[in-house]
Motif scaffolding. Structure first.
Motif, PDB file in Angstrom:
ATOM      1  N   PHE A 188       9.807  -1.272   0.788  1.00  0.00           N
ATOM      2  CA  PHE A 188       8.557  -1.859   0.280  1.00  0.00           C
ATOM      3  C   PHE A 188       8.213  -3.127   1.057  1.00  0.00           C
ATOM      4  CE2 PHE A 188       9.272  -0.104  -4.311  1.00  0.00           C
ATOM      5  CZ  PHE A 188       9.129   1.184  -3.831  1.00  0.00           C
ATOM      6  N   LYS A 189       9.212  -3.960   1.300  1.00  0.00           N
ATOM      7  CA  LYS A 189       8.991  -5.207   2.036  1.00  0.00           C
ATOM      8  C   LYS A 189       8.496  -4.914   3.448  1.00  0.00           C
ATOM      9  CE  LYS A 189      11.402  -9.515   3.284  1.00  0.00           C
ATOM     10  NZ  LYS A 189      12.716 -10.197   3.336  1.00  0.00           N
ATOM     11  N   PHE A 190       9.071  -3.904   4.088  1.00  0.00           N
ATOM     12  CA  PHE A 190       8.655  -3.506   5.440  1.00  0.00           C
ATOM     13  C   PHE A 190       7.214  -2.990   5.429  1.00  0.00           C
ATOM     14  CE2 PHE A 190       8.421  -0.006   8.616  1.00  0.00           C
ATOM     15  CZ  PHE A 190       8.563  -0.758   9.779  1.00  0.00           C
ATOM     16  N   LEU A 191       6.888  -2.143   4.470  1.00  0.00           N
ATOM     17  CA  LEU A 191       5.536  -1.590   4.407  1.00  0.00           C
ATOM     18  C   LEU A 191       4.510  -2.655   4.026  1.00  0.00           C
ATOM     19  CD1 LEU A 191       6.262   1.877   2.750  1.00  0.00           C
ATOM     20  CD2 LEU A 191       5.783   1.394   5.153  1.00  0.00           C
ATOM     21  N   ASP A 192       4.943  -3.699   3.334  1.00  0.00           N
ATOM     22  CA  ASP A 192       4.061  -4.829   3.035  1.00  0.00           C
ATOM     23  C   ASP A 192       3.943  -5.798   4.213  1.00  0.00           C
ATOM     24  OD1 ASP A 192       3.391  -4.012   0.482  1.00  0.00           O
ATOM     25  OD2 ASP A 192       4.915  -5.239  -0.519  1.00  0.00           O
ATOM     26  N   GLU A 193       4.673  -5.526   5.299  1.00  0.00           N
ATOM     27  CA  GLU A 193       4.653  -6.343   6.519  1.00  0.00           C
ATOM     28  C   GLU A 193       5.156  -7.759   6.259  1.00  0.00           C
ATOM     29  OE1 GLU A 193       0.780  -5.997   8.341  1.00  0.00           O
ATOM     30  OE2 GLU A 193       0.893  -3.811   8.426  1.00  0.00           O
ATOM     31  N   THR A 196       0.083   4.476   6.019  1.00  0.00           N
ATOM     32  CA  THR A 196       0.298   4.932   4.644  1.00  0.00           C
ATOM     33  C   THR A 196      -0.983   5.157   3.862  1.00  0.00           C
ATOM     34  OG1 THR A 196       0.416   2.662   3.806  1.00  0.00           O
ATOM     35  CG2 THR A 196       2.495   3.669   4.529  1.00  0.00           C
ATOM     36  N   GLY A 197      -2.085   4.558   4.303  1.00  0.00           N
ATOM     37  CA  GLY A 197      -3.314   4.627   3.520  1.00  0.00           C
ATOM     38  C   GLY A 197      -3.356   3.631   2.385  1.00  0.00           C
ATOM     39  N   TYR A 198      -2.310   2.816   2.212  1.00  0.00           N
ATOM     40  CA  TYR A 198      -2.311   1.832   1.132  1.00  0.00           C
ATOM     41  C   TYR A 198      -3.412   0.803   1.373  1.00  0.00           C
ATOM     42  CZ  TYR A 198       2.259   3.651  -0.265  1.00  0.00           C
ATOM     43  OH  TYR A 198       3.286   4.459  -0.677  1.00  0.00           O
ATOM     44  N   THR A 199      -4.206   0.574   0.350  1.00  0.00           N
ATOM     45  CA  THR A 199      -5.369  -0.298   0.498  1.00  0.00           C
ATOM     46  C   THR A 199      -5.443  -1.370  -0.578  1.00  0.00           C
ATOM     47  OG1 THR A 199      -6.611   1.549   1.461  1.00  0.00           O
ATOM     48  CG2 THR A 199      -7.897  -0.332   0.698  1.00  0.00           C
ATOM     49  N   PHE A 200      -5.099  -1.030  -1.817  1.00  0.00           N
ATOM     50  CA  PHE A 200      -5.384  -1.934  -2.933  1.00  0.00           C
ATOM     51  C   PHE A 200      -4.697  -3.287  -2.759  1.00  0.00           C
ATOM     52  CE2 PHE A 200      -4.794  -3.825  -7.093  1.00  0.00           C
ATOM     53  CZ  PHE A 200      -6.063  -3.719  -7.640  1.00  0.00           C
ATOM     54  N   GLN A 201      -3.377  -3.290  -2.617  1.00  0.00           N
ATOM     55  CA  GLN A 201      -2.655  -4.552  -2.558  1.00  0.00           C
ATOM     56  C   GLN A 201      -2.989  -5.353  -1.306  1.00  0.00           C
ATOM     57  OE1 GLN A 201      -1.777  -5.944  -5.216  1.00  0.00           O
ATOM     58  NE2 GLN A 201       0.385  -6.313  -4.820  1.00  0.00           N
ATOM     59  N   TRP A 254      -5.114   3.554  -8.785  1.00  0.00           N
ATOM     60  CA  TRP A 254      -4.340   2.853  -7.756  1.00  0.00           C
ATOM     61  C   TRP A 254      -2.914   2.671  -8.242  1.00  0.00           C
ATOM     62  CZ3 TRP A 254      -9.213   0.427  -8.999  1.00  0.00           C
ATOM     63  CH2 TRP A 254     -10.208   0.676  -8.043  1.00  0.00           C
ATOM     64  N   CYS A 255      -1.958   3.035  -7.390  1.00  0.00           N
ATOM     65  CA  CYS A 255      -0.552   2.764  -7.658  1.00  0.00           C
ATOM     66  C   CYS A 255      -0.020   1.901  -6.526  1.00  0.00           C
ATOM     67  CB  CYS A 255       0.240   4.061  -7.769  1.00  0.00           C
ATOM     68  SG  CYS A 255      -0.127   4.975  -9.271  1.00  0.00           S
ATOM     69  N   PHE A 256       0.762   0.907  -6.875  1.00  0.00           N
ATOM     70  CA  PHE A 256       1.257  -0.025  -5.869  1.00  0.00           C
ATOM     71  C   PHE A 256       2.507  -0.704  -6.417  1.00  0.00           C
ATOM     72  CE2 PHE A 256      -1.969  -1.936  -8.530  1.00  0.00           C
ATOM     73  CZ  PHE A 256      -1.429  -3.149  -8.920  1.00  0.00           C
ATOM     74  N   TRP A 257       3.319  -1.233  -5.506  1.00  0.00           N
ATOM     75  CA  TRP A 257       4.475  -2.019  -5.924  1.00  0.00           C
ATOM     76  C   TRP A 257       4.160  -3.493  -5.741  1.00  0.00           C
ATOM     77  CZ3 TRP A 257       5.145   1.785  -1.984  1.00  0.00           C
ATOM     78  CH2 TRP A 257       4.971   1.296  -0.690  1.00  0.00           C
ATOM     79  N   GLU A 258       4.815  -4.302  -6.539  1.00  0.00           N
ATOM     80  CA  GLU A 258       4.539  -5.733  -6.498  1.00  0.00           C
ATOM     81  C   GLU A 258       5.711  -6.480  -7.112  1.00  0.00           C
ATOM     82  OE1 GLU A 258       0.567  -8.384  -7.297  1.00  0.00           O
ATOM     83  OE2 GLU A 258       1.151  -6.976  -8.882  1.00  0.00           O
ATOM     84  N   ARG A 259       6.031  -7.635  -6.529  1.00  0.00           N
ATOM     85  CA  ARG A 259       7.010  -8.535  -7.135  1.00  0.00           C
ATOM     86  C   ARG A 259       6.280  -9.465  -8.115  1.00  0.00           C
ATOM     87  NH1 ARG A 259       9.791  -9.526  -1.687  1.00  0.00           N
ATOM     88  NH2 ARG A 259      11.884  -8.647  -1.923  1.00  0.00           N
ATOM     89  N   GLY A 260       6.849  -9.647  -9.283  1.00  0.00           N
ATOM     90  CA  GLY A 260       6.270 -10.577 -10.230  1.00  0.00           C
ATOM     91  C   GLY A 260       4.949 -10.097 -10.784  1.00  0.00           C
TER      92      GLY A 260
END
Length: 384
Positions: free
Chosen positions: A346-351, A276-281, A47-53
């Motif tokens: 990233f913020k937009f894709l994180d809704e 996007t198929g992003y699932t983990f975060q 799993w690859c994902f972006w995250e703050r902090g």
């Protein structure tokens, strides 16, 4: 018939995460049964994902980076991702970490079994596993299969094959992963490559597609070999590991709470972002909300803002553009990162954006194709 407080049906990422967050809550002493037909003892995915902090699994991250490479059609080079970090988590590390953690709780039973049936009853969520009847106050189900062949919906797949390679020459910059590299033949699809370096001579090279049809093994492998030959100065190399996966990219309607005692989680509950198929975060975020509400109110229902439903429309529009081939995907992603900061994307894709921020991102997209897609989506929604 054995009774539990909670049964978790499916012991993959969503099920294990659900059990983990229950142990982090005031519900940690409840009786919990975790069912899965397979033991999670191999590195079957990354799993690859972006995250703050810092996130809940910071201690087991395999790698994390503060910048990424992007290679599109008219934009190529390093992207400054602001206060985000791009993180890589190996499946085997996640499974081992959660299983070791859960082993400390004698009230949690983990059983390898085939789930035959899940249904709602007046007494609770009813499960048959290996022909044994079980019941719980709540069943958290990640095994429910979505209907992904309805022509009224957009039904694409994110599918990928990856090689971990060990190279003769030191050719990888360990500080610079390639997040999206579109320098591969598109064949009318959305096709790109990830390069995730472990050290100067080892990396995961992953070929990813957004379309409707899986390739043959030979096709995935030919694309990987060609990319390595054209874009990496490896010398000879060995393939140390392989991975393959398929994630639905569909705007099919999902029910997180189909009945009083059954809650669907993970992809089954609509936790995968359709565009996007992003699932983990997203799954981590939603499960934390479920557990928090369950602990506070006794009911595992997330508060869903009607304003957030606009992102489902955005996803459908994007899928329509891809599925109908209204605009080349490599050009579209290039425009996205040319005209918006990566942190804003990233913020937009994180809704997490405001409506005004949404408009600024959408204004950077090709207006003709997206307008046509909007009206096609509205027509589908109104007629279905």
């Amino acid at each position: 018939m054995k009774k539990y407080d909670f049964i978790i049906a499916g012991g993959g990422m969503a099920g294990l995460s659900m059990a983990y967050y229950l142990t982090q809550s005031p519900l940690r002493d409840r009786s919990i049964l975790l069912l899965d037909r397979e033991s999670k003892n191999r590195n079957d995915r990354t799993w690859c994902f972006w995250e703050r902090g810092e996130g809940p699994f910071e201690s087991i991250l395999f790698r994390n980076w503060n910048r990424v490479e992007f290679h599109g059609t008219t934009l190529s080079g390093l992207l400054n991702i602001g206060d985000y970090r791009y993180k890589m988590l190996r499946g085997i590390d996640f499974y081992a970490h959660i299983q070791e953690h859960l082993s400390r709780f004698p009230n949690i039973e983990i059983r390898q079994a085939t789930i035959n049936r899940i249904k709602e009853t007046a007494q609770g969520g009813f499960v048959i596993a290996d022909d044994e009847p079980l019941i719980a106050d709540y069943v958290f189900d990640s095994t429910f299969a979505l209907k992904l062949d309805d022509p009224d919906n957009h039904n694409l797949l994110q599918h990928f094959k990856g090689w971990v390679i060990r190279t003769e020459k030191p050719c990888f910059n360990v500080d610079q992963p390639r997040m999206m590299d579109f320098r591969v033949a598109q064949h009318g699809d959305c096709r790109f490559v990830y390069v995730l370096p472990f050290d100067a001579q080892t990396a995961l090279i992953e070929f990813t597609l957004f379309n409707e049809t899986l390739l043959t093994d030979a096709d995935y492998e030919a694309a990987l070999a060609q990319y390595i030959s054209q874009h990496l100065d490896t010398g000879t190399y060995q393939i140390c590991e392989t991975e393959f996966g398929v994630i639905p990219m569909s705007d099919v309607s999902t029910q997180e709470n189909p009945s009083e005692h059954i809650v669907r989680i993970g992809t089954a509950g609509g936790h995968t972002k359709a565009s996007t198929g992003y699932t983990f975060q997203r799954t981590q975020r939603y499960l934390r909300e479920l557990v928090q509400n369950l602990a506070q109110t006794g009911k595992p229902f997330r508060q869903k803002s009607w304003l957030k439903s606009r992102f489902k429309l955005y996803d459908s529009i994007f899928l329509n553009v891809l599925q109908k081939h209204r605009y080349p995907a490599d050009d579209m992603f290039t425009l996205l990162y040319e005209h918006n900061s990566p942190a804003q994307v990233f913020k937009f894709l994180d809704e997490d954006t405001s409506f005004g921020e949404d408009l600024r991102v959408m204004w950077s997209m090709p207006k003709g194709p997206f307008t046509v897609a909007l009206f096609d989506v509205l027509r589908r929604k109104l007629l279905s």
